[in-house]
Structures are given as structure tokens and as C-alpha cells.
Design a protein around this motif. Sequence first.
Motif, PDB file in Angstrom:
ATOM      1  N   THR A 117      16.052  17.390  19.328  1.00  8.39           N
ATOM      2  CA  THR A 117      16.687  16.074  19.122  1.00  8.39           C
ATOM      3  C   THR A 117      15.965  15.327  18.000  1.00  8.39           C
ATOM      4  OG1 THR A 117      17.176  16.009  21.466  1.00  8.39           O
ATOM      5  CG2 THR A 117      17.333  13.909  20.301  1.00  8.39           C
ATOM      6  N   TYR A 118      14.635  15.354  18.077  1.00  4.98           N
ATOM      7  CA  TYR A 118      13.818  14.692  17.057  1.00  4.98           C
ATOM      8  C   TYR A 118      14.109  15.287  15.677  1.00  4.98           C
ATOM      9  CZ  TYR A 118       9.678  13.825  14.206  1.00  4.98           C
ATOM     10  OH  TYR A 118       8.856  13.502  13.165  1.00  4.98           O
ATOM     11  N   THR A 119      14.157  16.614  15.606  1.00  5.60           N
ATOM     12  CA  THR A 119      14.358  17.272  14.315  1.00  5.60           C
ATOM     13  C   THR A 119      15.726  16.941  13.735  1.00  5.60           C
ATOM     14  OG1 THR A 119      12.913  19.033  15.065  1.00  5.60           O
ATOM     15  CG2 THR A 119      14.256  19.534  13.161  1.00  5.60           C
ATOM     16  N   SER A 120      16.752  16.902  14.586  1.00  2.70           N
ATOM     17  CA  SER A 120      18.080  16.612  14.027  1.00  2.70           C
ATOM     18  C   SER A 120      18.159  15.162  13.559  1.00  2.70           C
ATOM     19  CB  SER A 120      19.201  16.983  14.993  1.00  2.70           C
ATOM     20  OG  SER A 120      19.167  16.166  16.102  1.00  2.70           O
ATOM     21  N   LEU A 121      17.469  14.273  14.234  1.00  6.40           N
ATOM     22  CA  LEU A 121      17.430  12.873  13.775  1.00  6.40           C
ATOM     23  C   LEU A 121      16.695  12.778  12.435  1.00  6.40           C
ATOM     24  CD1 LEU A 121      18.022   9.903  14.397  1.00  6.40           C
ATOM     25  CD2 LEU A 121      15.903   9.822  15.722  1.00  6.40           C
ATOM     26  N   PHE A 122      15.571  13.469  12.352  1.00  6.66           N
ATOM     27  CA  PHE A 122      14.799  13.493  11.107  1.00  6.66           C
ATOM     28  C   PHE A 122      15.659  14.024   9.951  1.00  6.66           C
ATOM     29  CE2 PHE A 122      12.287  16.115   8.169  1.00  6.66           C
ATOM     30  CZ  PHE A 122      11.445  15.148   7.632  1.00  6.66           C
ATOM     31  N   GLU A 123      16.373  15.126  10.225  1.00  6.11           N
ATOM     32  CA  GLU A 123      17.187  15.725   9.150  1.00  6.11           C
ATOM     33  C   GLU A 123      18.313  14.798   8.718  1.00  6.11           C
ATOM     34  OE1 GLU A 123      18.013  19.582  10.738  1.00  6.11           O
ATOM     35  OE2 GLU A 123      16.023  20.312  10.166  1.00  6.11           O
ATOM     36  N   ALA A 124      18.899  14.092   9.672  1.00  6.75           N
ATOM     37  CA  ALA A 124      19.954  13.127   9.318  1.00  6.75           C
ATOM     38  C   ALA A 124      19.370  11.994   8.465  1.00  6.75           C
ATOM     39  CB  ALA A 124      20.587  12.560  10.586  1.00  6.75           C
ATOM     40  N   MET A 125      18.152  11.593   8.777  1.00  7.99           N
ATOM     41  CA  MET A 125      17.536  10.487   8.023  1.00  7.99           C
ATOM     42  C   MET A 125      17.193  10.889   6.588  1.00  7.99           C
ATOM     43  SD  MET A 125      15.006   8.561  10.587  1.00  7.99           S
ATOM     44  CE  MET A 125      15.600   7.464  11.854  1.00  7.99           C
ATOM     45  N   VAL A 126      16.671  12.092   6.431  1.00  8.96           N
ATOM     46  CA  VAL A 126      16.270  12.480   5.074  1.00  8.96           C
ATOM     47  C   VAL A 126      17.480  12.756   4.168  1.00  8.96           C
ATOM     48  CG1 VAL A 126      13.949  13.324   5.645  1.00  8.96           C
ATOM     49  CG2 VAL A 126      15.844  14.927   5.618  1.00  8.96           C
ATOM     50  N   MET A 127      18.647  12.839   4.765  1.00 12.81           N
ATOM     51  CA  MET A 127      19.856  13.006   3.935  1.00 12.81           C
ATOM     52  C   MET A 127      20.330  11.673   3.349  1.00 12.81           C
ATOM     53  SD  MET A 127      22.239  15.907   5.593  1.00 12.81           S
ATOM     54  CE  MET A 127      22.014  15.580   7.305  1.00 12.81           C
ATOM     55  N   THR A 128      19.753  10.564   3.778  1.00 16.76           N
ATOM     56  CA  THR A 128      20.141   9.254   3.228  1.00 16.76           C
ATOM     57  C   THR A 128      19.455   9.070   1.865  1.00 16.76           C
ATOM     58  OG1 THR A 128      18.281   8.085   4.207  1.00 16.76           O
ATOM     59  CG2 THR A 128      20.246   8.308   5.582  1.00 16.76           C
ATOM     60  N   PRO A 129      19.924   8.110   1.043  1.00 15.80           N
ATOM     61  CA  PRO A 129      19.321   7.955  -0.294  1.00 15.80           C
ATOM     62  C   PRO A 129      17.887   7.419  -0.258  1.00 15.80           C
ATOM     63  CG  PRO A 129      21.318   6.617  -0.058  1.00 15.80           C
ATOM     64  CD  PRO A 129      21.023   7.189   1.278  1.00 15.80           C
TER      65      PRO A 129
END
Length: 222
Positions: A117-129
Motif C-alpha cells: 500500500t505504501y509503495t503504491s502511494l509513493f509511486e502515485a506521488m512521484v508521478m506528479t510534477p
Amino acid sequence: MNLREKYSIPPDAVITIAGTVGVGKSTMTKAIADALHFKTSFEKVDSNPYLDRFYEDFSKWSFHLQIYFLAERFKEQKRMFEYGGGFIQDRSIYEDTGIFAQMHKEKGTMDPVDHETYTSLFEAMVMTPYFPHPNLLIYLEGSLDDIIDRIHDRGRPMEQQTPISYWEEMHGRYENWINSFNGCPVLRLNINDYDIVQNPESVEVIIGRIGHFMEQTEALRK
Ligand SMILES: Nc1ncnc2c1ncn2[C@@H]1O[C@H](COP(=O)(O)OP(=O)(O)O)[C@@H](O)[C@H]1O
Ligand SMILES: Nc1ncnc2c1ncn2[C@H]1C[C@H](O)[C@@H](COP(=O)(O)O)O1
């Protein structure tokens, strides 16, 4: 001419200071930012509501703490982005995932589903500008004994009660992590080579190395 101009460091650079707990990141962040007239982005330690609980019971609090750090780092990334750079950052977000979350998952003190869960949240965040890679990561390295001495001298209570094996494990993981890190250019500094506490003027030597290194990596990129 100020040191930033003297050593041709771009005014919008973002430089991250990485390294294990107690190695000297916060001290170095402040010294370099003061010398360059850059802004700072520090980790929240004293006001962190989970850190004491985490050190008392890793398994119970590791997910909460990682989410807290992630939220704080996201706000800091956004702030740096909105200012348009000119920052020295105390610890990179890569260390949260690549060192801490990974270590606790592998050691069984972070539930694998929580880690996912943590990793998928992290990955979603790093896709932002808000998450461009830093221009430079300065990796501070030193011997385990020197670092443990620093942790003891600093005296944060929850870190004093933590077994040496925890710092030893982290020290080893940092070595492996930095050897394979390729998110941005890395400048390694050994803590025995510079004493910015006893000899504050030595920061100019570090700024000189940063400027030279950034010029070289920029030339290679072109
Ligand atoms: N160059 C140095 N020489 C001696 N002590 C240092 C030096 N840099 C940092 N310290 C001390 O080591 C301890 C850890 O430094 P700190 O900057 O808080 O590390 P970190 O942010 O990596 O956890 C602090 O007590 C600090 O005063
Ligand atoms: N992502 C993290 N997970 C667990 N613990 C962490 C994380 N980031 C920092 N910490 C801890 C380690 C130290 O006790 C304090 C502050 O770190 P420092 O390297 O001293 O700046 O928070």
C-alpha cells in the motif's frame, strides 16, 4: 562575488543530502545552505508524532511512520517546486522507500500488505510534477563506529535505546543502496575529510567540489 557565483552553482539547483542516521546530514544541510544563500528543507523530527512510538514498537508503528514521512516529504517537494528550486534538502525521499520501508519489510517489522500500500502511494506521488530528480545527491559516508559515536553524542533518547544491530544493518544497506543508485548524479563525501563543525571555513572546499562536479555532470549530459 558570493560562493554560489564563484563556483557556478545554478541559483535554482536542488541538492539533496543523503546518508544514514547521525552521519551529519542536518549539519551539512545548514552549512551548505548558509554558504550558498539557499533555502533548506529539513525532516520533522522533534514534532514527529510517531517517532517515539515507532522506536518502542517497530511492527506496530512502521506503516504509520512511513505514511507520515511520505506526507511531509510530499509537502516539502511541492514547496521546493513552487519556489523554483534553490534548496538544500535534508534526506531524499529515495531513502524512505529504498532503505527504511524496505528494511522493515524484510526484517518482518512492516506488514507486506502495508508495504505494498505504501509503495503504491509513493509511486502515485512521484508521478506528479512535484518530484523532479534533484540536480545532485551528496552522499555522506563514514565508519559505523564514528556514526554511532555521533548518535550517542546527539543523545536523542529513542535512538539511545535502539540496539547497535539496527544501525549496523542500516549502515550496510546504505552502502548497497548508494552503489546502485542512479536517480541523479552522486557526490560522495567522507566525514573524516571535512570537519565543518570545528572548521566552518572548510565548507568552501565542499562548495568548490559541488560546483566542479555539477559542471562536469552537466557537460557529460550535453
Ligand atoms: N563534522 C562534524 N564533526 C563532528 N560532529 C558532527 C559533525 N557533523 C555533525 N556532527 C554531530 O553529529 C551528530 C549528528 O549530526 P546530524 O547533522 O544531526 O546528523 P543527521 O542529520 O545525519 O542525523 C550531531 O550531534 C552533530 O552535531
Ligand atoms: N522513512 C523513515 N523510516 C523510519 N525512520 C526514519 C525514516 N526517516 C527518518 N527516520 C528516523 C531516523 C532518525 O531516528 C530520525 C531522523 O533521521 P536523521 O537521519 O537523524 O535525520 O528519523
